[in-house]
Motif scaffolding. Structure first.
Motif, short mmCIF file in Angstrom:
data_model
loop_
_atom_site.label_atom_id
_atom_site.label_comp_id
_atom_site.label_asym_id
_atom_site.label_seq_id
_atom_site.Cartn_x
_atom_site.Cartn_y
_atom_site.Cartn_z
N GLY A 26 1.51 10.40 -3.82
CA GLY A 26 0.95 10.73 -2.52
C GLY A 26 2.01 10.73 -1.43
N PHE A 27 1.63 11.28 -0.32
CA PHE A 27 2.50 11.33 0.86
C PHE A 27 1.81 10.58 1.99
N LEU A 28 2.58 9.85 2.73
CA LEU A 28 2.02 9.05 3.81
C LEU A 28 2.67 9.45 5.13
N ALA A 29 1.82 9.70 6.13
CA ALA A 29 2.32 10.07 7.46
C ALA A 29 1.67 9.18 8.51
N TRP A 30 2.41 8.95 9.59
CA TRP A 30 1.87 8.25 10.74
C TRP A 30 1.25 9.31 11.64
N THR A 31 -0.07 9.29 11.74
CA THR A 31 -0.76 10.27 12.58
C THR A 31 -1.13 9.63 13.91
N HIS A 32 -1.23 10.46 14.90
CA HIS A 32 -1.58 10.05 16.26
C HIS A 32 -0.68 8.96 16.82
N PRO A 33 0.63 9.07 16.67
CA PRO A 33 1.49 8.01 17.19
C PRO A 33 1.41 7.84 18.71
N VAL A 34 1.18 8.94 19.43
CA VAL A 34 1.07 8.83 20.89
C VAL A 34 -0.14 7.99 21.25
N ARG A 35 -1.21 8.18 20.51
CA ARG A 35 -2.45 7.47 20.79
C ARG A 35 -2.46 6.06 20.20
N SER A 36 -1.61 5.79 19.25
CA SER A 36 -1.59 4.48 18.60
C SER A 36 -1.21 3.36 19.55
N PHE A 37 -0.25 3.62 20.41
CA PHE A 37 0.25 2.60 21.33
C PHE A 37 0.35 3.20 22.73
N LYS A 51 11.28 4.23 12.82
CA LYS A 51 12.35 3.90 11.87
C LYS A 51 11.88 2.83 10.89
N LYS A 52 11.17 1.83 11.39
CA LYS A 52 10.65 0.76 10.52
C LYS A 52 9.65 1.34 9.52
N LEU A 53 8.77 2.22 9.97
CA LEU A 53 7.83 2.85 9.05
C LEU A 53 8.57 3.65 7.99
N TYR A 54 9.59 4.38 8.40
CA TYR A 54 10.40 5.16 7.45
C TYR A 54 11.03 4.23 6.41
N GLU A 55 11.58 3.12 6.87
CA GLU A 55 12.21 2.17 5.95
C GLU A 55 11.20 1.59 4.96
N LEU A 56 9.93 1.53 5.37
CA LEU A 56 8.88 1.02 4.49
C LEU A 56 8.35 2.09 3.53
N GLY A 57 8.75 3.34 3.74
CA GLY A 57 8.34 4.40 2.83
C GLY A 57 7.42 5.45 3.39
N VAL A 99 0.83 -1.19 0.00
CA VAL A 99 0.00 0.00 0.00
C VAL A 99 0.88 1.26 0.00
N VAL A 100 1.94 1.23 0.81
CA VAL A 100 2.82 2.40 0.88
C VAL A 100 3.42 2.70 -0.49
N ARG A 101 3.91 1.67 -1.15
CA ARG A 101 4.50 1.86 -2.49
C ARG A 101 3.47 2.41 -3.46
N LEU A 102 2.26 1.91 -3.40
CA LEU A 102 1.19 2.37 -4.29
C LEU A 102 0.92 3.86 -4.08
N ILE A 103 0.84 4.27 -2.82
CA ILE A 103 0.60 5.68 -2.52
C ILE A 103 1.78 6.54 -2.99
N ASN A 104 3.01 6.10 -2.69
CA ASN A 104 4.19 6.86 -3.11
C ASN A 104 4.29 6.93 -4.62
N ASN A 105 4.04 5.83 -5.32
CA ASN A 105 4.12 5.81 -6.78
C ASN A 105 3.06 6.69 -7.43
N ALA A 106 1.96 6.90 -6.74
CA ALA A 106 0.90 7.76 -7.27
C ALA A 106 1.15 9.23 -6.95
#
Length: 108
Positions: free
Chosen positions: A10-21, A35-41, A1-8
């Protein structure tokens, strides 16, 4: 999904990281996850959480986590997402906890 968004274009951000975990207080864990999310795009992160309602009282280290995300965004050259939206009164919002087994698989 990340690659699809980037190839189109688009920009992808992790929102609400404090609330996520909310139960993950270890800042090193949060750094490794980002860092893992960054490595994934993933190219951005939200780092301006202003949670003040009682339901967020159990989340520890919010200011420290905000600062961590800001510094990591610079380290990995990621953009910073806002943080002024509100979901507190959205009856359709539901946040499901992520099981530890899924998180462990994510890091493999």
């Amino acid at each position: 999904v990340v690659r699809l968004i980037n190839n189109a274009g688009g920009f992808l951000a992790w929102t609400h990281p404090v609330r996520s975990f909310p139960k993950k207080d270890d800042l090193v864990w949060h750094e490794n996850f980002l860092k893992k999310l960054y490595e994934l795009g993933v190219e951005g992160v939200e780092a301006n959480h202003q949670y003040t309602y009682g339901q967020y009282a159990a989340i520890k280290n919010i200011p420290q986590k905000n600062e961590l995300y800001r510094s990591l965004s610079k380290k990995y050259n990621m953009f910073l997402a806002g943080g002024t939206d509100a979901h507190e009164y959205n009856i359709f919002a539901h946040h499901q906890p992520v099981e530890d087994e899924l998180l462990e698989a994510f890091f493999k």
